[in-house]
Design an enzyme around this catalytic site. Structure first.
Site, PDB file in Angstrom:
ATOM      1  N   SER A  79     -18.794  15.179   5.508  1.00 54.67           N
ATOM      2  CA  SER A  79     -19.434  14.914   3.908  1.00 54.67           C
ATOM      3  C   SER A  79     -20.037  16.018   3.283  1.00 54.67           C
ATOM      4  CB  SER A  79     -20.633  13.878   4.324  1.00 54.67           C
ATOM      5  OG  SER A  79     -21.684  14.391   5.316  1.00 54.67           O
ATOM      6  N   CYS A  84     -17.154   6.549   7.453  1.00 52.71           N
ATOM      7  CA  CYS A  84     -17.701   7.476   8.133  1.00 52.71           C
ATOM      8  C   CYS A  84     -18.467   8.561   7.229  1.00 52.71           C
ATOM      9  CB  CYS A  84     -16.798   8.181   9.134  1.00 52.71           C
ATOM     10  SG  CYS A  84     -17.794   9.086  10.490  1.00 52.71           S
ATOM     11  N   ARG A 120     -26.886  11.163   9.519  1.00 52.78           N
ATOM     12  CA  ARG A 120     -25.544  11.850   9.948  1.00 52.78           C
ATOM     13  C   ARG A 120     -25.819  12.426  11.427  1.00 52.78           C
ATOM     14  NH1 ARG A 120     -24.684  16.898   6.678  1.00 52.78           N
ATOM     15  NH2 ARG A 120     -22.530  16.627   7.695  1.00 52.78           N
ATOM     16  N   HIS A 140     -13.965   4.452  12.101  1.00 54.50           N
ATOM     17  CA  HIS A 140     -12.509   4.590  11.388  1.00 54.50           C
ATOM     18  C   HIS A 140     -11.734   3.563  11.513  1.00 54.50           C
ATOM     19  CE1 HIS A 140     -13.160   9.130  10.453  1.00 54.50           C
ATOM     20  NE2 HIS A 140     -14.154   8.965  11.391  1.00 54.50           N
ATOM     21  N   GLU A 152      -8.984   2.940  10.114  1.00 55.17           N
ATOM     22  CA  GLU A 152      -7.661   3.470   9.850  1.00 55.17           C
ATOM     23  C   GLU A 152      -6.987   4.090  11.056  1.00 55.17           C
ATOM     24  OE1 GLU A 152     -10.265   5.110   9.124  1.00 55.17           O
ATOM     25  OE2 GLU A 152     -10.093   7.256   9.230  1.00 55.17           O
TER      26      GLU A 152
END
Ligand code: GLN
Length: 191
Positions: free
Chosen positions: A51, A80, A107, A169, A171
């Site tokens: 990030s 995320c 984080r 995640h 994906e």
């Protein structure tokens, strides 16, 4: 009606896996790198990655105001690092964000040794698999937020109005279920 066109912020991180998952979920996935790209899409995914690096690139491209403006009108799904960018408060360390969702996020909150894992979660009473990679923890969800899934007592999938955030995640899990949910949200907003 034409397929919803969903952008994936492609400055850094695993944007290609999201583009493929969107395709499998019945949307058209396009890569977004500039403010003018945002004008062509109905919704946006901010992927996982790092990030701080992503924020630096967003600021270098002067994209921060355009992304905030986009999120004030259209759905954004952050995964995320993307969830970190969506949060109104970021700690460990503190960092700037888009502030599109009223939540606090910490984080790298699972620590070094056990920072990545595949864990079973439940969404709507159905089992699902969550891939965590140096994941953050959502430590506070505002009154408008709806927790769709938790892991070890912490929210990991949160919806607030048109926006969605996952600390894992989706994906990478081989299931398009969460992408389909986002595609439906985008299609609903578009009507
Ligand atoms: N640890 C990363 C961060 O703080 C997020 C990790 C990820 O996106 N998989 O930005």
């Amino acid at each position: 009606m034409a397929k919803p066109k969903i952008g994936v912020l492609a400055l850094q991180g695993d944007f290609e896996a999201h583009r493929d998952a969107l395709k499998r979920a019945g949307a058209e996935g396009v890569e977004v790198r500039s403010a003018s790209d945002l004008e062509l899409i109905d919704g946006l995914i901010i992927p996982g990655g790092e990030s701080t690096t992503m924020l630096k690139l967003i600021e270098e491209e002067e994209l921060l105001p355009a992304l905030k403006d986009f999120g004030a009108r259209k759905p954004v799904f952050g995964t995320c690092a993307g969830a970190i960018l969506l949060a109104s408060e970021v700690v460990n360390p503190q960092q700037r964000s888009l502030g599109l969702m009223d939540m606090s996020i910490e984080r790298n909150a699972y620590g070094r040794q056990i920072d990545s894992r595949i864990a079973p979660i439940e969404i709507d009473g159905e089992p699902a698999e969550a891939v965590f990679i140096r994941a953050p923890v959502i430590s506070r969800v505002g009154p408008g937020g709806k927790i769709l899934a938790s892991y070890q007592g912490n929210p990991v999938l949160v919806e607030e109005g048109r926006h969605l955030a996952a600390t894992f995640h989706p994906e990478l899990s081989g299931s398009e279920r969460i992408h389909k949910h986002f595609v439906r949200k985008v299609a609903g907003e578009r009507n």
